[in-house]
Design an enzyme around this catalytic site. Structure first.
Site, PDB file in Angstrom:
ATOM      1  N   ASN A   7       0.866  -1.179   0.000  1.00  0.00           N
ATOM      2  CA  ASN A   7       0.000   0.000   0.000  1.00  0.00           C
ATOM      3  C   ASN A   7       0.903   1.230   0.000  1.00  0.00           C
ATOM      4  O   ASN A   7       1.381   1.669   1.042  1.00  0.00           O
ATOM      5  CB  ASN A   7      -0.893  -0.039   1.253  1.00  0.00           C
ATOM      6  N   LYS A   9       0.302   4.232  -0.531  1.00  0.00           N
ATOM      7  CA  LYS A   9      -0.341   5.471  -0.067  1.00  0.00           C
ATOM      8  C   LYS A   9       0.013   6.631  -1.019  1.00  0.00           C
ATOM      9  O   LYS A   9       0.024   6.446  -2.223  1.00  0.00           O
ATOM     10  CB  LYS A   9       0.063   5.774   1.389  1.00  0.00           C
ATOM     11  N   HIS A  86      -9.664   1.684   4.751  1.00  0.00           N
ATOM     12  CA  HIS A  86      -8.406   1.874   5.474  1.00  0.00           C
ATOM     13  C   HIS A  86      -8.652   2.845   6.640  1.00  0.00           C
ATOM     14  O   HIS A  86      -9.428   3.799   6.508  1.00  0.00           O
ATOM     15  CB  HIS A  86      -7.324   2.427   4.534  1.00  0.00           C
ATOM     16  N   GLU A 157      -5.669  -4.594  10.536  1.00  0.00           N
ATOM     17  CA  GLU A 157      -4.656  -3.559  10.751  1.00  0.00           C
ATOM     18  C   GLU A 157      -4.988  -2.789  12.026  1.00  0.00           C
ATOM     19  O   GLU A 157      -5.753  -1.805  11.972  1.00  0.00           O
ATOM     20  CB  GLU A 157      -4.628  -2.581   9.567  1.00  0.00           C
ATOM     21  N   SER A 203       3.070  -1.861  10.350  1.00  0.00           N
ATOM     22  CA  SER A 203       4.518  -1.876  10.630  1.00  0.00           C
ATOM     23  C   SER A 203       5.225  -3.179  10.254  1.00  0.00           C
ATOM     24  O   SER A 203       6.206  -3.558  10.890  1.00  0.00           O
ATOM     25  CB  SER A 203       4.793  -1.544  12.101  1.00  0.00           C
ATOM     26  N   GLY A 224       2.599  -0.967   4.300  1.00  0.00           N
ATOM     27  CA  GLY A 224       2.591   0.439   3.929  1.00  0.00           C
ATOM     28  C   GLY A 224       3.993   0.975   3.728  1.00  0.00           C
ATOM     29  O   GLY A 224       4.588   0.854   2.659  1.00  0.00           O
ATOM     30  N   GLY A 225       4.564   1.545   4.795  1.00  0.00           N
ATOM     31  CA  GLY A 225       5.860   2.218   4.719  1.00  0.00           C
ATOM     32  C   GLY A 225       6.947   1.391   4.043  1.00  0.00           C
ATOM     33  O   GLY A 225       7.726   1.919   3.238  1.00  0.00           O
TER      34      GLY A 225
HETATM   35  P1  PGA Z   1       2.504   0.478   7.654  1.00  0.00           P
HETATM   36  O1  PGA Z   1       1.086   0.735   6.970  1.00  0.00           O
HETATM   37  O2  PGA Z   1       3.037  -0.820   7.094  1.00  0.00           O
HETATM   38  O3  PGA Z   1       3.333   1.663   7.258  1.00  0.00           O
HETATM   39  O4  PGA Z   1       2.282   0.413   9.109  1.00  0.00           O
HETATM   40  C1  PGA Z   1       0.192  -0.312   6.754  1.00  0.00           C
HETATM   41  C2  PGA Z   1      -1.069   0.256   6.172  1.00  0.00           C
HETATM   42  O5  PGA Z   1      -1.442   1.378   6.542  1.00  0.00           O
HETATM   43  O6  PGA Z   1      -1.701  -0.389   5.322  1.00  0.00           O
END
Ligand code: PGA
Length: 241
Positions: A7, A9, A86, A157, A203, A224-225
């Site tokens: 993702n 974003k 989300h 999540e 995370s 995500g990140g």
């Molecule tokens: P993250 O984000 O891996 O940066 O925590 C996950 C998400 O928001 O789908």
């Protein structure tokens, strides 16, 4: 075969996406690797092996809405998956379960597989409300939807575990994830007679993936990140089978 869904974003600009695609070239895996870039960049993925995912969809394709993207537009760009609900959209854009329910219907009309995000925030966790929150999100988002032959993917999540894009947050223990994933699968089976594919998100990174891979009841990850940098994303995929 695990799902690994990136993702991205609104992290990357055009050059960042091109660089990500370049670094991935020639990489082989048995995992189902799916990427959700900003929708303006779908075209850049045309000649890649990635399966494409939307980050959001309009709840109503019958009226003109400046800035919205319909399910049929996603489909026309080769998108076969789409994230809905989300926590960033629920919180910042006030998306309710009822709106998410409409979005899932729109996706299914175009045979796009929904990836429904659910999860409790920190206060809800501290008050032992996790199952109650997940119950409400699942029942109200999937209410009266005819899935026919479509799959449903649910990403657990926990809101408190989602990173700020730079620093990972603390994450639930493997036992906690295991129990929640089993709870989600049973609920979706009992109430809707569907077999949910359940992902963990929050995370996930190259440092914790070995540990997370020991959780038996999850079918993959929503990342995500760590999905904005090809090398981190690749390290995660390499460890998932
Ligand atoms: P993250 O984000 O891996 O940066 O925590 C996950 C998400 O928001 O789908």
């Amino acid at each position: 075969m695990k799902y690994v869904i990136g993702n991205q974003k609104n992290y990357l600009d055009r050059m960042g996406v091109i660089d990500f695609i370049e670094k991935y070239k020639g990489f082989n895996t048995n995992c189902k690797v799916i990427v959700a870039p900003s929708s303006i960049f779908f075209g850049l993925f045309e000649k890649t092996t990635f399966k494409l995912c939307g980050q959001n969809v309009s709840y109503d394709s019958n009226n003109p809405y400046t800035g919205e993207i319909n399910a049929s537009q996603l489909k026309s760009m080769g998108v076969n998956y789409c994230i809905v609900g989300h926590s960033e959209r629920r919180k910042t854009f006030n998306e309710s379960n009822e709106v998410i329910n409409l979005k899932i219907s729109e996706l299914l009309k175009q045979s796009i597989i929904p990836i429904l995000c659910i999860g409790e925030d920190r206060i809800e966790k501290e008050n032992d409300l996790t199952e109650e929150v997940l119950y409400g999100e699942i029942i109200n988002s999937l209410n009266n939807i005819n899935f026919k032959d479509s799959e449903i993917i649910i990403a657990y999540e926990p809101v408190w575990a989602i990173s700020d894009g730079i620093h990972p947050s603390t994450i639930p223990s493997n036992d906690e994830i295991e129990l929640v994933a089993l709870y989600i699968k049973k609920l979706v089976k009992d109430k809707f007679n569907l077999t949910a594919i359940v992902l963990y998100g929050g995370s996930v990174n190259p440092k914790n993936i070995d540990m997370l891979n020991q959780v038996q009841s999850i079918d993959g990850y929503l990342i995500g990140g760590a999905s904005k940098k090809a090398d981190e994303f690749l390290q995660i995929i390499e460890k998932c089978v």
